[in-house]
Scaffold this active site. Sequence first.
Site, PDB file in Angstrom:
ATOM      1  N   HIS A 245      -7.702  -4.728   2.873  1.00 40.61           N
ATOM      2  CA  HIS A 245      -6.725  -5.157   1.692  1.00 40.61           C
ATOM      3  C   HIS A 245      -7.788  -6.106   0.491  1.00 40.61           C
ATOM      4  O   HIS A 245      -7.307  -6.514  -0.132  1.00 40.61           O
ATOM      5  CB  HIS A 245      -4.836  -5.872   1.325  1.00 40.61           C
ATOM      6  CG  HIS A 245      -4.036  -4.384   2.015  1.00 40.61           C
ATOM      7  ND1 HIS A 245      -3.952  -3.809   0.581  1.00 40.61           N
ATOM      8  CD2 HIS A 245      -3.143  -4.951   2.221  1.00 40.61           C
ATOM      9  CE1 HIS A 245      -2.642  -3.401   0.654  1.00 40.61           C
ATOM     10  NE2 HIS A 245      -3.175  -3.195   2.171  1.00 40.61           N
TER      11      HIS A 245
ATOM     12  N   GLY B 106       5.437  -5.756   9.249  1.00 42.77           N
ATOM     13  CA  GLY B 106       4.320  -5.888  10.628  1.00 42.77           C
ATOM     14  C   GLY B 106       2.519  -6.977  10.253  1.00 42.77           C
ATOM     15  O   GLY B 106       2.932  -8.010  11.357  1.00 42.77           O
ATOM     16  N   ALA B 107       2.614  -7.150   9.599  1.00 40.64           N
ATOM     17  CA  ALA B 107       1.927  -7.989   8.840  1.00 40.64           C
ATOM     18  C   ALA B 107       1.617  -8.495   7.376  1.00 40.64           C
ATOM     19  O   ALA B 107       1.781  -7.292   6.314  1.00 40.64           O
ATOM     20  CB  ALA B 107       0.096  -8.185   9.444  1.00 40.64           C
ATOM     21  N   MET B 108       0.106  -8.796   6.742  1.00 44.72           N
ATOM     22  CA  MET B 108       0.393  -9.213   5.556  1.00 44.72           C
ATOM     23  C   MET B 108      -1.183  -9.855   5.358  1.00 44.72           C
ATOM     24  O   MET B 108      -2.299 -11.190   5.981  1.00 44.72           O
ATOM     25  CB  MET B 108       1.349 -10.549   4.797  1.00 44.72           C
ATOM     26  CG  MET B 108       1.668 -10.779   3.582  1.00 44.72           C
ATOM     27  SD  MET B 108       1.430  -9.377   2.703  1.00 44.72           S
ATOM     28  CE  MET B 108       0.626 -10.112   1.229  1.00 44.72           C
ATOM     29  N   GLU B 109      -0.814  -9.345   4.354  1.00 44.20           N
ATOM     30  CA  GLU B 109      -2.720 -10.006   3.705  1.00 44.20           C
ATOM     31  C   GLU B 109      -2.844 -10.539   2.796  1.00 44.20           C
ATOM     32  O   GLU B 109      -4.185 -10.645   2.618  1.00 44.20           O
ATOM     33  CB  GLU B 109      -3.002  -8.568   3.027  1.00 44.20           C
ATOM     34  CG  GLU B 109      -2.312  -8.206   1.974  1.00 44.20           C
ATOM     35  CD  GLU B 109      -1.273  -7.102   1.418  1.00 44.20           C
ATOM     36  OE1 GLU B 109      -0.739  -7.076   2.149  1.00 44.20           O
ATOM     37  OE2 GLU B 109      -0.774  -6.545   0.772  1.00 44.20           O
TER      38      GLU B 109
ATOM     39  N   HIS C 229      -5.972  -2.505   8.175  1.00 47.02           N
ATOM     40  CA  HIS C 229      -5.101  -2.354   7.221  1.00 47.02           C
ATOM     41  C   HIS C 229      -5.209  -3.413   6.501  1.00 47.02           C
ATOM     42  O   HIS C 229      -5.308  -3.447   5.434  1.00 47.02           O
ATOM     43  CB  HIS C 229      -4.208  -1.626   7.719  1.00 47.02           C
ATOM     44  CG  HIS C 229      -2.633  -1.741   5.692  1.00 47.02           C
ATOM     45  ND1 HIS C 229      -2.643  -0.733   5.739  1.00 47.02           N
ATOM     46  CD2 HIS C 229      -2.286  -2.729   5.556  1.00 47.02           C
ATOM     47  CE1 HIS C 229      -2.335  -0.473   4.404  1.00 47.02           C
ATOM     48  NE2 HIS C 229      -1.831  -2.084   5.080  1.00 47.02           N
ATOM     49  N   GLU C 230      -4.452  -4.439   7.058  1.00 46.61           N
ATOM     50  CA  GLU C 230      -4.963  -6.205   6.363  1.00 46.61           C
ATOM     51  C   GLU C 230      -6.470  -6.462   5.506  1.00 46.61           C
ATOM     52  O   GLU C 230      -6.291  -7.404   4.910  1.00 46.61           O
ATOM     53  CB  GLU C 230      -3.889  -7.035   7.470  1.00 46.61           C
ATOM     54  CG  GLU C 230      -2.912  -6.698   7.872  1.00 46.61           C
ATOM     55  CD  GLU C 230      -1.103  -5.537   6.395  1.00 46.61           C
ATOM     56  OE1 GLU C 230      -1.544  -6.569   5.233  1.00 46.61           O
ATOM     57  OE2 GLU C 230      -0.470  -5.497   7.051  1.00 46.61           O
TER      58      GLU C 230
ATOM     59  N   GLU D  27       4.867 -11.583  -0.331  1.00 51.14           N
ATOM     60  CA  GLU D  27       5.322 -10.904  -1.149  1.00 51.14           C
ATOM     61  C   GLU D  27       6.312 -10.301  -0.624  1.00 51.14           C
ATOM     62  O   GLU D  27       7.269  -9.912   0.381  1.00 51.14           O
ATOM     63  CB  GLU D  27       3.757  -9.225  -0.613  1.00 51.14           C
ATOM     64  CG  GLU D  27       3.551  -8.225  -1.820  1.00 51.14           C
ATOM     65  CD  GLU D  27       2.952  -7.115  -1.003  1.00 51.14           C
ATOM     66  OE1 GLU D  27       2.391  -7.001  -0.077  1.00 51.14           O
ATOM     67  OE2 GLU D  27       2.591  -6.298  -1.004  1.00 51.14           O
TER      68      GLU D  27
END
Length: 847
Positions: A294, A254-257, A290-291, A122
């Site tokens: 998603h 921070g992070a990715m889903e 959060h992730e 992303e």
Amino acid sequence: MRDAAPQTIYLADYTPFGFDVDEVHLTFDLAPSATHVRARIRFSPKPDATDRTFFLHGEDLTLLSARIDGETVKPKITPEGLTCDVPSIPFTWESHVQIDPAANTALEGLYQSGGMFCTQCEAQGFRKITYYPDRPDVMSTFTVRINGPHPVLLSNGNLVSSGDGWAEWHDPWRKPAYLFALVAGDLIAHRDTFTTMEGRKVDLALYVRPGDEGKCAFGMQALKDSMKWDEEVYGRAYDLEVFNIVAVDDFNMGAMENKGLNIFNASAVLASPETSTDMNFERIEAIIAHEYFHNWTGNRITCRDWFQLCLKEGLTVYRDSQFTSDMRSAPVKRINDVIDLRGRQFPEDQGPLAHPVRPESFQEINNFYTATVYEKGAEVIGMLRTLVGPAAYKRALDMYFDRHDGQACTIEDWLQVFEDATGRDLSQFKRWYSQAGTPHLSVSEDYKNATYTLTFTQHTPPSAASPDPQPLVIPVAVGLLDADGNEVMDTQILELTEAKQSFAFAGHSAKPTASILRNFSAPVVLEFAADHAALLAHDTDPFNRWESGRALALASLLASITKGTAPDADYLQGIATVLRDDSLDPAYRALMLGLPGQSELAAALHRKGDTPDPQATYEAVEAMKEALAQTLKDDLPGLYADNQVTAPYAPDAAQSGMRALGNAALSLLTRLDGGDTAQAQYGSATNMTQQLAALANLIRAGRGDAALADFEAQWKDDRLVMDKWFALQVSEAKPDDAADTAKALTRHRDFNWKNPNRFRATLGALAQHHAGFHAADGSGYALLADWLIKLDPVNPQTTARMCSAFQTWRRYDQIRQSLMAKELDRIASTPNLSRDTTEMITRIRNA
Ligand code: BES
Ligand code: ZN
């Protein structure tokens, strides 16, 4: 090589891709400098397509061969991708490319981190892996074969089969390429399982580098809590046999889903009491949620194009804040979210980077992962829920999942389900998505004939992004109190739709005290001469009670800065009373001791037509802290002692609240005892929250050297803790020393500037040190600019994000403005500056 003139992409130009992608097969032969990627993709021309151009994105790829239905083809290649003549019936595209993960310092696409391979796709990183229609409205199933010598080989979906040196994964859910992920490395799995509400067993694993095994338990629990919460609150269950999370050291965000394979910045998932603060634990819990969330809001229902980013990010931030409110304290979470909104989103919305929650154009999409898209995007959803009520919100969400599962959607689709579920016309509400700027809401009151009337005027300052702002739909939560502090009218939601509007409340035999914008029911700047002292003492709305203290503090500080007045005694007494009230949650009382940030004060001065002086602002805040310490001097030892946790460490809301209050007391106490209590706390600390707070206070007291050396010796091998060591020295430096401190740290042997966490810890901390960054001699500006210029060719994304430190430059005096303009121009004139940084600097400089 990039074009000289960057291209601007417009929402209005959206056209669908002319082909369906039926399935994608990828084979990776991993090697650090020469990874081979073979793609076999089934395309079907869309019968109703208006544009059948076969364009595949591709950047930094070496194409070794391409075939269509087995026949070699010679596509036309540009730096952005390829075009090729293709059949008008379904066909199979095969390509073979070579890429260089070891040279990928931008951390986008396939790259290496600490010996492992990982991906970040992303928004537009997949095009650096293979030729593909890299746009979120193109969805397909993926089958991925990985060949590599690594013990762990991961991709999206379920494991099909594996053997020595290879693994094959299949993701049955159609997804856009930005959700693709691959990981290969020598990793340790921390495993668990979760059984869904439908009774399906899911294998969970958190993959970490050897040595980090002891930092997994909390993240795993947060994952299970998130899975359960999404079932209970949104009725959404997980949909694969496995859910994997991988921690990587080098990560821009921070992070990715990624579907079934979330990739996390190590700082956003690894936790232990010894190495992580309470705030770290809370953030990790929220990011994991959060992730995970998603998976439904982003993955199962994705975005049609990147202009719709808030469709997934605003909604998912809203969902993760609901989760944190449920897991911890709702008022504390709300207050922290508003502090964050004012600290990051308001400056953006009030400066040259202002853009609507749904932007209409961009040059580099990575520059639009902003506080406006995320945090204001979440506020807009909160307002929608406030307006329609929780039951209708739930109906609308059920309809959204039902109607749009498997689709790539728009904000229009999102608002339509609310219209259909409630019968409301949301056309005016939709302006929240298209209009930039923070609305100002001024309120006047009137009382006669037992009727109390509030008159609201809304005004959004015009900006380049929105030159002619129109009235918005603003839900204003209002309650009324009597003179004794009893609530005489429960919270009501007033719906503002006009530029000016009055609301009358009859039957009040005495003039009530109004509590307006309870729970911060809309992201606006409220201008109302409320009876803050009364509200601080009595408001039943915990947010507004806190807000009243904040308003008094702000008024007092502004008066000190502009008129040299002493801190407001009513404020000091009001706060003291709240702090002495043991019936109040310690976490909430700790927030009551907080003061407006210095950049928030600068913004308030600027709004009133004053020119903020960063040094004067700093001194006013110091004087206020001193006054708080003096006012509370008899209370502080008890407050400190009563909030020491004796039970074994737990990162829960109750214990963290006590530590927050204990440490808030410590920072005032340090002003009285010169750091003796902090020294004792440093010596006895058994967790990072206590150790770091003690260290910060010792630095502030001017006796941090020994503790800093001790801390470094203790933690030199722990990267995440050392990030704190770097950051703290900068953020606790006196304004005149901040740039020098940061500069000295950039010469430290452990200053690995290519690691985004370490770069942010050092230069990001300087950018956030208001008086230090704005030091009168320009040393803060110059140092940041030096490093942004150095980082840009290596990592444009992280560079561009940090340019926002300059976004408020027009607020300051002429000398500072010209110093900043000079640095902005120096950055802008750097040869081969990235598209990312060029766009940011141009927008900021044109203010
Ligand atoms: N999808 C994003 C990660 C992302 C951001 C990828 C920008 C590419 C470019 C992810 O869901 C996200 O929003 N992460 C946030 C944390 C979250 C708790 C708001 C982040 O990384 O900061
Ligand atoms: Zn997100």
